[in-house]
Design an enzyme around this catalytic site. Structure first.
Site, mmCIF file in Angstrom:
data_model
loop_
_atom_site.group_PDB
_atom_site.id
_atom_site.type_symbol
_atom_site.label_atom_id
_atom_site.label_comp_id
_atom_site.label_asym_id
_atom_site.label_seq_id
_atom_site.Cartn_x
_atom_site.Cartn_y
_atom_site.Cartn_z
ATOM 1 N N LYS A 169 0.851 -1.182 0.000
ATOM 2 C CA LYS A 169 0.000 0.000 0.000
ATOM 3 C C LYS A 169 0.885 1.230 0.000
ATOM 4 O O LYS A 169 2.039 1.207 0.456
ATOM 5 C CB LYS A 169 -0.946 0.020 1.200
ATOM 6 C CG LYS A 169 -0.307 0.180 2.576
ATOM 7 C CD LYS A 169 0.119 1.571 2.977
ATOM 8 C CE LYS A 169 -1.016 2.568 2.866
ATOM 9 N NZ LYS A 169 -0.488 3.950 3.230
ATOM 10 N N THR A 180 10.195 0.961 2.541
ATOM 11 C CA THR A 180 9.192 1.506 1.645
ATOM 12 C C THR A 180 7.816 1.456 2.249
ATOM 13 O O THR A 180 7.441 0.448 2.811
ATOM 14 C CB THR A 180 9.157 0.717 0.340
ATOM 15 O OG1 THR A 180 8.081 1.219 -0.435
ATOM 16 C CG2 THR A 180 8.917 -0.747 0.583
ATOM 17 N N GLU A 259 -1.015 9.363 -5.694
ATOM 18 C CA GLU A 259 -1.989 10.426 -5.448
ATOM 19 C C GLU A 259 -1.964 11.477 -6.552
ATOM 20 O O GLU A 259 -0.953 12.140 -6.786
ATOM 21 C CB GLU A 259 -1.707 11.076 -4.089
ATOM 22 C CG GLU A 259 -2.034 10.148 -2.934
ATOM 23 C CD GLU A 259 -1.603 10.677 -1.582
ATOM 24 O OE1 GLU A 259 -2.080 10.134 -0.582
ATOM 25 O OE2 GLU A 259 -0.788 11.628 -1.534
#
Length: 387
Positions: A169, A180, A259
């Protein structure tokens, strides 16, 4: 050799639910192996690393774990001693409910920083956890760890008789630094602790650590792998190749879902002195807001790539007169571009994936990194994230 699979590794079970952390979507994921696993993990280097990172880093020192707990929608970071106590309580609650030793449980958390867990809801929601386990549904697990992700991220491979699955995710606050976002790998392959550690860390460095969305390193970055060995031994070379494929597939899914992103950017730098130099230059390009916005607008302003290379002041071996910059098959520097070339470049930059290639022509090393463009959507999402 490896191949894509639809089934999952043997020996893993799960409990996935909504505890009411923030909304009504799943926010708690618990995955356990029926036997202790050889395990490894790498974590954020942030000075504000959360309690989940601290606990998990300590629990993996013996290269063993049996379960992973993930809480999404709340990072439990910057909450002082209370936040540490809350994270420790979650681990102890899970241990008590499942019979797994607390030191064999990895915990991860992601979401808003600076807010406590709704610990009363968590306590109530974990009652009976051990009796509610089902065969692991890794697709549901991938969905349960999401925050601002729009799609779950999962990849699988078969290696001989063994299976490997990875979930991840993260679509913002992504500039991995030895770890990460959140990503977890599960396999029934048997592999030694030293081999797993070497393969896993090399893979993370060349995949997730080559990913960037916005240059911001999370306080909660965690990458963990569990190998329970139930399928027996496999070729280490084949295992390494499969892990690389799974990790890279997840990286591309993150870049695509980033995003506000509309395009993936892939930057390859070759003919460098060494890998570190190639990666430094590639990251400077993919992280440049001006390069990102040019890609977003399909503006053939290739000079922004030259600017990004020029920012690498410490790489004194680089000679601009030797550098070659290309977008796909269009060489933009040192060529003089015609209006026809610029239109061709505009069309290349209008694709879903924009490939930028730089040859430094001073060595033989190369590196590839991945990122995305920068749009108004990124500002829209992050301007309202905590509300």
């Amino acid at each position: 050799m490896s191949s894509i699979i639809s089934s999952t590794p043997q020996g893993f079970s799960a409990f996935i639910t909504n505890l009411g952390i923030r909304d009504k979507t799943d926010d708690f994921v618990f995955i356990k192996s029926s036997v202790p696993c050889v395990a490894d993990g790498v974590f954020t280097q942030s000075l504000f690393a959360g309690p989940s990172v601290t606990i998990s880093r300590n629990n993996l020192k013996d290269s063993q774990a049996q379960a992973i707990v993930v809480i999404s929608k709340n990072a439990n970071v910057a909450n002082g001693s209370v936040g540490i106590a809350d994270a420790q309580e979650v681990v102890q609650l899970v241990a008590a409910e499942t019979g797994i030793a607390a030191h064999n449980i990895v915990i991860a958390s992601t979401g808003v920083i600076g807010r406590r867990y709704p610990i009363e809801k968590i306590r109530a929601g974990l009652l009976g956890l051990g009796k509610n386990l089902t065969d692991a549904d890794f697709h549901a697990a991938a969905r349960g760890i999401m925050t601002t992700d729009t799609v779950p991220k999962l990849a699988t491979r078969q290696i001989g008789n063994a299976k490997l699955v990875g979930i991840a995710k993260g679509v913002g606050m992504i500039e991995p630094n030895m770890a990460t976002l959140l990503t977890f790998f599960f396999t029934d392959a048997a592999i030694s602790p030293n081999s797993l550690r070497a393969i896993f860390r090399s893979t993370i460095d060349k995949t997730f650590n080559c990913l960037s969305v916005d240059t911001d390193t999370s306080t909660s970055d965690s990458a963990v792998i569990l190998a329970n060995g139930l399928a027996g031994e496999v070729s280490e070379a084949d295992f390494g190749s499969a892990l690389q494929e799974v990790a890279q597939e997840l990286v591309l899914k993150i870049a695509r879902d980033a995003e506000g992103a509309t395009k993936i950017i892939q930057v390859t730098v070759d003919s460098a002195i060494n890998y570190a130099q190639a990666k430094t230059v590639a990251k400077a390009i993919v992280n440049s807001p001006l390069v990102k916005t040019a890609v977003y607008g399909a503006d053939p302003n290739w000079g922004r790539v030259a600017m990004a290379i020029g920012k690498c002041e410490n790489e004194q071996q680089i000679n601009p007169e030797q550098v070659v910059i290309s977008f796909d098959n269009v060489k933009v520097y040192p060529n003089s571009l015609t209006n026809q070339n610029l239109e061709q470049l505009r069309q290349i930059m209008s694709k879903d994936k924009v490939n930028i290639h730089v040859s430094l022509n001073i060595g033989k090393a190369s590196a590839t990194v991945w990122g995305c463009d920068l749009s108004e959507g990124y500002i829209e999402i992050n301007g309202k994230y905590s509300t």
